[in-house]
Design a protein around this motif. Structure first.
Motif, short mmCIF file in Angstrom:
data_model
loop_
_atom_site.label_atom_id
_atom_site.label_comp_id
_atom_site.label_asym_id
_atom_site.label_seq_id
_atom_site.Cartn_x
_atom_site.Cartn_y
_atom_site.Cartn_z
N ARG A 85 -5.31 10.18 -5.02
CA ARG A 85 -5.16 10.28 -6.53
C ARG A 85 -6.53 10.20 -7.49
N ASP B 5 0.66 16.41 2.83
CA ASP B 5 0.70 17.12 1.72
C ASP B 5 -0.06 16.88 0.52
N ASP B 6 -0.20 15.52 0.08
CA ASP B 6 -1.04 15.15 -0.69
C ASP B 6 -2.39 15.22 -0.29
N TYR C 63 -7.02 -4.91 -6.53
CA TYR C 63 -7.16 -3.64 -6.86
C TYR C 63 -7.19 -3.02 -8.12
N SER D 74 -3.90 0.87 3.97
CA SER D 74 -2.74 1.10 4.01
C SER D 74 -2.32 2.47 3.10
N ARG D 75 -1.00 2.88 3.15
CA ARG D 75 -0.61 3.99 2.60
C ARG D 75 -0.69 3.94 1.03
N ASP D 76 -0.51 2.74 0.31
CA ASP D 76 -0.87 2.79 -0.96
C ASP D 76 -2.38 3.08 -1.31
N GLU D 77 -3.01 2.35 -0.44
CA GLU D 77 -4.50 2.42 -0.73
C GLU D 77 -4.93 4.09 -0.48
N LEU E 35 -10.41 -0.59 -9.14
CA LEU E 35 -10.09 0.58 -9.52
C LEU E 35 -10.63 1.07 -11.07
N GLU F 34 1.08 10.48 7.01
CA GLU F 34 2.32 10.14 6.39
C GLU F 34 2.33 10.87 4.93
N LEU F 35 0.97 11.25 4.42
CA LEU F 35 0.86 11.69 3.06
C LEU F 35 0.20 13.20 3.12
N GLN G 201 -2.97 6.51 -0.97
CA GLN G 201 -2.55 7.16 -2.19
C GLN G 201 -3.38 7.00 -3.41
N ARG G 202 -3.71 5.73 -3.51
CA ARG G 202 -4.63 5.65 -4.69
C ARG G 202 -6.10 6.44 -4.56
#
Lengths: 370, 402
Positions: free
Chosen positions: A223, A245-246, A180, A214-217, A184, A242-243, A219-220
């Motif tokens: 971002r 708002d973001d 990752y 996945s959620r961390d992906e 990135l 599940e994210l 999230q990245r």
């Protein structure tokens, strides 16, 4: 009203649906349907669609249509805008991945899409008139998506998005990068000194498709989009809700699905949460690996989980068109838009309804002969 | 996201809904162990807005328990995305930043938090020689930003067989990531020296600058520590000799920390003469642990007595018995005093990586990271019954007291 129908009567009788093949080539005509499903959740009973030179001139209440002045096809069922599928691999014969090079920003899927491929016949049969064809998400930067009509061999756009991947499917054991961090890092580098395609991305002229699992992906990806003020959509992102708002804050849309009977509740709940947060939604079909019929099924599955009909319908049409970057051309039946429409046996949001005929740019592309 | 975290916290802790976002508390205990000075018998800790406001004598706190300690600090937590969190296309990747591969949603965070670990350093896997930049985070919190204590805290790598064990030279079909250097322990050592010499060379000749050069140069300049995993005596020697060689050659002065230094007890003077802080792996049955090393129970006590900065760690161990909260008990069994053992899991690790201004002891102004115990801390018969991270209740002791 009565006089109006009488006025048309002779014409209607003279031009039944099963007319000759050249009917499809007719430049201007009208279709009168029992139900017209319009933008939003509006359904007009006894509606008419007037097509002139491949464009919509009027869609709405037959009573308010005024003088049609064209042949009228009677349809004993529903009529709606053609569906828009926001992620597919149709017509590419699998040539969607440059496997040994992780960064192929200048690759364009448009260069390999065979517009006469049988994949598009199947799309038409499912009521799909516009598709976003994407390169595989198994590269960090896999290239430009294209937007195509499923009939008439035309591109709406040869460069619609730049497809990026934040998912582990872009990390491979036989080439750089395997991590990752490195993936990135490459994306950050590309935007630090943008040139070529990346310049258009940085300038906001070219949206991005951000594949994430996945959620961390997710999230990245979110971002990254926020940091660089990118426009576009998350692709796949099964738990993006599940994210929510973001995602909403980032301004990204989400291309969800395809969903099937048996899709985990969690993924469907995610879509509902995104809708509640006001995130624009569209669906992918991932044809030919998945059935083109999966597009409508995806929306239906989400409705089963609580998605409202209006959002579901817009996700299949107008919002999807906007995500495809073609929101001013397709996805709605309003004056001036392309005359891409589907005649259905019933409400298109009802899975028991089937496609009777499909028109693209005012040309009959599928069905209608019987 | 914050909704998700909040939900997770509320569900897992069973904390009443109204306490979900609460960050101000009073906590009283029969013993408050501050890790900064003497323990307080009959102590009261006041927390407001996520910070410790006061630590004093007193009682009648809103939360009550037998003992309070600072939140535990583990410098060797392995919550990562496995193979996807290590860049295996090269063996020297100092520029890789763990913070960019972190899964903030991993359930492991909550497991750590509920077992008392409130601050965790996540390191790159030992699959690479020079792995990359570690990150220090809180194990719970509202957002990645709020949870990050220190990004790029140390440069982490490994000496020993781990970075080379699966590699092979390119034969047959070289189309996989194992056909790469190094293939021997000797090669691992060579990669380390080459990386630093190249970085030093690039100082004078900018054309020699490659990805990661900057990070290595910063290590040489002592801007952040260099943490090297070295289980066996030979590997600890290699790490220390590397540091000494770089100093002798005038290339710089790396601030070495040895991680997983199981056999540090064999030649402690090596570490003493270089004042090298040591992170120890979890104690293992019969002392047998990583890479065939033997880890004596007396190690922590012995190194501490020699004046070294010692920290214990869970080193990513999965077994409950190897979790950090139990480790000081083993160290005490090996002869360490309670006070010294407490420091090895709190202020010592915090000092090693430069986060001791925020965490590691119970002092006014520090982050309100607290562990509430049912009995004397680190005893097998004592349980962690409450945890606060930045004043937020992660584990509610009122549930246990019922």
């Amino acid at each position: 009203m009565l006089t109006w129908i009488l006025g048309l009567g002779g014409v209607v009788a003279a031009v039944p649906v099963q007319a000759s093949d050249d009917h499809g080539a007719q430049a201007s005509f009208a279709v009168r349907a029992q139900h017209l499903r319009l933008f939003g959740n509006e359904v007009v009973h006894d509606g008419v669609l007037v097509v002139e030179n491949g464009k919509v001139r009027y869609a709405g209440d037959a009573k308010r249509a005024g003088e049609i002045g064209h042949d009228v096809i009677e349809h004993d069922g529903w009529l709606s805008a053609g569906l828009v599928a926001c992620r597919s691999y149709s017509g590419t014969r699998g040539d969607t991945l440059e496997g040994k090079r992780p960064l192929t920003a200048e690759a364009r899927i448009a260069d390999v899409v065979a517009l006469d491929h049988v994949d598009f016949e199947r799309a038409l049969a499912a009521g799909i008139t516009t598709m976003v064809i994407a390169p595989s998400a198994a590269n960090v930067v896999s290239g430009a998506t294209a937007v195509v009509k499923t009939h008439g061999a035309s591109f709406v756009s040869r460069e619609a998005h730049l497809a990026l991947s934040f998912s582990d499917s872009a990390l491979r054991f036989n080439r750089y990068p395997t991590s990752y961090m490195a993936a990135l890092g490459e994306l950050e580098n590309a935007l630090a000194r943008p040139s070529g395609v990346w310049k258009r991305v940085a300038d906001g002229k070219l949206p991005v498709l951000l594949d994430a699992g996945s959620r961390d992906e997710i999230q990245r990806a979110v971002r990254f989009a926020k940091d660089h003020k990118l426009q576009g959509a998350l692709s796949r992102a099964p738990w993006a809700g599940e994210l929510a708002d973001d995602v909403k804050q980032s301004g990204l849309a989400v291309i969800a699905g395809p969903f099937d009977v048996g899709t985990a509740e969690r993924s469907l709940a995610s879509v509902v949460a995104l809708a509640k947060a006001g995130v624009p939604l569209a669906f992918g079909v991932d044809a030919p690996w998945n059935s083109e019929e999966g597009l409508r099924l995806s929306a239906a599955m989400c409705m089963r989980a609580g998605l409202d009909g209006r959002t579901a319908w817009e996700s299949l049409t107008s919002t999807a068109a906007a995500v495809a970057g073609a929101g001013t051309r397709v996805g709605k039946l309003v004056s001036g838009y392309d005359a891409d429409f589907v005649l259905w046996s019933g409400d298109p949001l009802d899975l028991t309804s089937r496609v009777v005929a499909v028109y693209v740019d005012g040309q009959r592309a599928f069905g209608g002969a019987e | 996201m914050s909704v998700y975290f909040g939900l997770a916290i509320a569900l897992l802790a069973g904390a009443p809904q109204e306490d979900k976002d609460r960050t101000s508390w009073t906590i009283s205990a029969e013993w408050v162990y501050t890790a900064a000075g003497d323990a307080i018998e009959g102590g009261l800790v006041t927390v407001s807005d996520g910070k410790i406001r006061s630590v004093s004598s007193g009682d009648g706190g809103q939360l009550q328990c037998f003992a309070v300690t600072p939140g535990l600090v583990d410098l060797s937590v392995r919550i990562d995305r496995g193979w996807n969190a290590v860049e295996q296309s090269r063996e020297v990747t100092p520029e890789m930043r763990v913070v960019q591969a972190l899964d903030w949603f991993d359930e492991g965070w909550m497991r750590e938090a509920r077992s008392g670990v409130t601050t965790a350093m996540v390191n790159v896997s030992d699959r690479n020689v020079v792995g990359g930049m570690s990150v220090v985070v809180k194990t719970a919190g509202a957002s990645p930003q709020a949870r990050t204590v220190k990004a790029d805290s140390v440069l982490y790598g490994a000496i020993g067989s781990a970075p080379s064990s699966s590699n092979h030279p390119a034969y047959g079909r070289p189309d996989d990531f194992y056909s790469r250097r190094p293939t021997t322990r000797m090669g691992v050592e060579w990669e380390w020296r080459k990386a630093f010499y190249d970085a030093a060379l690039a100082q004078r000749d900018k054309s020699k600058q490659v990805a990661g050069t900057t990070e290595l140069q910063k290590v040489l300049a002592g801007e952040f520590p260099l943490m090297i995993q070295a289980w066996t005596t030979q590997d600890i020697r290699t790490a220390v000799f590397l540091k000494e060689e770089l100093e002798r050659e005038g290339l710089g002065a790396p601030r070495l920390i040895v991680d997983a230094a199981a056999e540090a007890w064999r030649e402690p003077d090596l570490l003493v003469r270089t004042k090298t802080p040591v992170v120890l792996p979890p104690f293992a049955p019969q002392g047998r642990t990583g890479e065939g090393s033997f880890f004596a129970l007396e190690t922590a006590a012995q190194l501490d007595a020699k004046g070294l900065l010692v920290a214990l760690s869970g080193h990513g161990a999965r077994q409950v018995s190897q979790r950090l909260a139990y480790q000081p008990g083993y160290a005490m069994r090996g002869g360490m005093t309670f006070d010294a053992a407490l420091k090895t899991v709190t202020i010592n690790p915090a000092r090693m990586v430069g986060v001791d201004r925020r965490v590691g002891s119970l002092e006014s102004g520090k982050d309100a990271d607290l562990v509430l115990w049912s009995g004397k801390p680190f005893e097998l018969s004592s349980a962690v019954i409450g945890v606060l991270v930045d004043g937020r209740l992660i584990l509610d002791p009122r549930q246990a007291n019922k």
